[in-house]
Scaffold this motif. Structure first.
Motif, PDB file in Angstrom:
ATOM      1  N   ARG A   3       0.722  -1.308  -0.079  1.00  0.00           N
ATOM      2  CA  ARG A   3       0.097  -0.053   0.085  1.00  0.00           C
ATOM      3  C   ARG A   3       0.955   1.236  -0.012  1.00  0.00           C
ATOM      4  NH1 ARG A   3      -2.604   0.724   4.381  1.00  0.00           N
ATOM      5  NH2 ARG A   3      -4.478   1.528   3.564  1.00  0.00           N
ATOM      6  N   VAL A   5       1.125   5.635  -0.132  1.00  0.00           N
ATOM      7  CA  VAL A   5       0.761   6.809  -0.586  1.00  0.00           C
ATOM      8  C   VAL A   5       1.699   7.729  -1.205  1.00  0.00           C
ATOM      9  CG1 VAL A   5       0.766   9.194   0.775  1.00  0.00           C
ATOM     10  CG2 VAL A   5      -0.558   7.308   1.787  1.00  0.00           C
ATOM     11  N   ALA A  31      -3.680   6.575  -1.735  1.00  0.00           N
ATOM     12  CA  ALA A  31      -4.010   7.981  -1.384  1.00  0.00           C
ATOM     13  C   ALA A  31      -3.101   8.906  -1.978  1.00  0.00           C
ATOM     14  CB  ALA A  31      -4.183   8.478  -0.093  1.00  0.00           C
ATOM     15  N   GLU A  32      -3.349   9.946  -2.389  1.00  0.00           N
ATOM     16  CA  GLU A  32      -2.439  11.067  -2.994  1.00  0.00           C
ATOM     17  C   GLU A  32      -2.485  12.262  -2.526  1.00  0.00           C
ATOM     18  OE1 GLU A  32      -2.982  11.402  -7.143  1.00  0.00           O
ATOM     19  OE2 GLU A  32      -3.600   9.554  -7.421  1.00  0.00           O
ATOM     20  N   ALA A  39       0.785  14.725   2.903  1.00  0.00           N
ATOM     21  CA  ALA A  39       1.257  13.374   2.923  1.00  0.00           C
ATOM     22  C   ALA A  39       1.658  12.743   4.265  1.00  0.00           C
ATOM     23  CB  ALA A  39       2.604  13.271   1.978  1.00  0.00           C
ATOM     24  N   LEU A  42      -1.858  11.736   5.488  1.00  0.00           N
ATOM     25  CA  LEU A  42      -2.471  10.744   4.945  1.00  0.00           C
ATOM     26  C   LEU A  42      -1.675   9.266   5.467  1.00  0.00           C
ATOM     27  CD1 LEU A  42      -2.762  11.840   1.215  1.00  0.00           C
ATOM     28  CD2 LEU A  42      -4.804  11.329   2.806  1.00  0.00           C
ATOM     29  N   VAL A  43      -0.561   9.397   5.561  1.00  0.00           N
ATOM     30  CA  VAL A  43       0.384   8.256   6.295  1.00  0.00           C
ATOM     31  C   VAL A  43      -0.432   8.203   7.505  1.00  0.00           C
ATOM     32  CG1 VAL A  43       2.249   7.715   7.165  1.00  0.00           C
ATOM     33  CG2 VAL A  43       2.458   8.577   4.910  1.00  0.00           C
ATOM     34  N   HIS A  46      -3.832   5.918   6.650  1.00  0.00           N
ATOM     35  CA  HIS A  46      -4.005   4.942   6.001  1.00  0.00           C
ATOM     36  C   HIS A  46      -2.929   3.921   6.487  1.00  0.00           C
ATOM     37  CE1 HIS A  46      -6.944   6.566   2.929  1.00  0.00           C
ATOM     38  NE2 HIS A  46      -6.315   7.599   3.022  1.00  0.00           N
ATOM     39  N   PRO A  48       0.228   3.358   5.402  1.00  0.00           N
ATOM     40  CA  PRO A  48       0.794   2.340   4.123  1.00  0.00           C
ATOM     41  C   PRO A  48       2.138   1.924   4.537  1.00  0.00           C
ATOM     42  CG  PRO A  48       1.354   4.979   3.830  1.00  0.00           C
ATOM     43  CD  PRO A  48       0.265   4.807   5.135  1.00  0.00           C
ATOM     44  N   ALA A  51       5.847   5.449   1.518  1.00  0.00           N
ATOM     45  CA  ALA A  51       5.201   6.955   1.120  1.00  0.00           C
ATOM     46  C   ALA A  51       6.261   7.283  -0.116  1.00  0.00           C
ATOM     47  CB  ALA A  51       5.535   7.811   2.131  1.00  0.00           C
ATOM     48  N   THR A  76       6.098   2.984   7.985  1.00  0.00           N
ATOM     49  CA  THR A  76       6.123   3.294   6.701  1.00  0.00           C
ATOM     50  C   THR A  76       7.691   3.654   6.197  1.00  0.00           C
ATOM     51  OG1 THR A  76       3.769   4.140   6.924  1.00  0.00           O
ATOM     52  CG2 THR A  76       5.122   5.183   5.123  1.00  0.00           C
TER      53      THR A  76
END
Length: 215
Positions: A3, A5, A31-32, A39, A42-43, A46, A48, A51, A76
């Motif tokens: 996953r 970002v 996600a973007e 960012a 979003l990290v 989510h 991920p 990144a 991440t």
């Protein structure tokens, strides 16, 4: 599924990187973001595996974001998108926890390989980026030739260093050289100490410079 970002302030670049990663089959962009601050948010949301961060972004650049992600979300890993115009950022980037560097204008496959490598705990340097990093560091901090620096390593440690430079994780190196992962961790720690480096990217640079990356 890995996953991701993705953060870049240029929509066209995000579209291109997302399209490339979408061909991999085992990578999903969840996600973007248009800047480093977004960012980071979003990290946090989510969580991920990776990144992918452009270096130059407004609000927070990619390196600021990489530092925060390393400190606050160590699960991440970060892969930095760079251009040949970003030399001034290189020394700083090496200290901010980025696990890899990929050239925006390079082979698209390198982005896929980079994401996979850092997701698995390895390091990744596009070959052209590695040369640029080595050249920049040599100008800023003259050091002995890499071939001389690695003379302090045993043959096995040099083998492990070459595999680190190739982007393999500890588990992958263990499988390659037929030892347990704990033994590889000891090798890697010893290599870091002997070479005076702090992370896998710095070790990978020396591996590239000394020409010991396995074919």
């Amino acid at each position: 599924m890995i996953r991701v970002v993705l953060a870049d302030d240029e929509p066209v670049v995000r579209f291109g990187v997302r399209a490339v990663l979408g061909t991999a089959g085992d990578i999903e962009v969840v996600a973007e973001a248009e800047n480093g601050s977004a960012a980071i948010d979003l990290v946090a949301r989510h969580r991920p595996d990776v990144a992918v961060l452009d270096i130059r972004m407004p609000v927070f650049d990619g390196l600021d974001a990489a530092k925060v992600i390393r400190e606050c979300h160590p699960g991440t890993k970060t892969l930095v998108l760079t251009t040949f115009a970003d030399d001034a950022y290189i020394s700083r980037a090496l200290g901010e926890g980025a696990a890899g560097f990929v050239l925006k204008t390079g082979d698209p496959q390198e982005i896929i390989s980079g994401v996979r490598a850092v997701a698995n705990g390895g390091a990744f340097l596009s070959p052209m980026v590695a040369k640029r990093v080595v050249d920049q560091l040599s100008r800023a901090h003259p050091r002995p030739l890499a071939t001389q620096r690695i003379e302090v390593l045993t043959a096995r440690e040099r083998e492990v260093l070459g595999l680190v430079g190739a982007g393999l994780s500890n588990a992958e190196i263990a499988a390659r050289i037929h030892v347990v992962e704990g033994t590889v961790k000891v090798y890697v720690s010893t290599i870091f100490r002997q070479l005076g480096v702090r992370n896998r990217v710095q070790a990978a640079i020396i591996a590239h410079e000394s020409g010991i990356i396995p074919g």
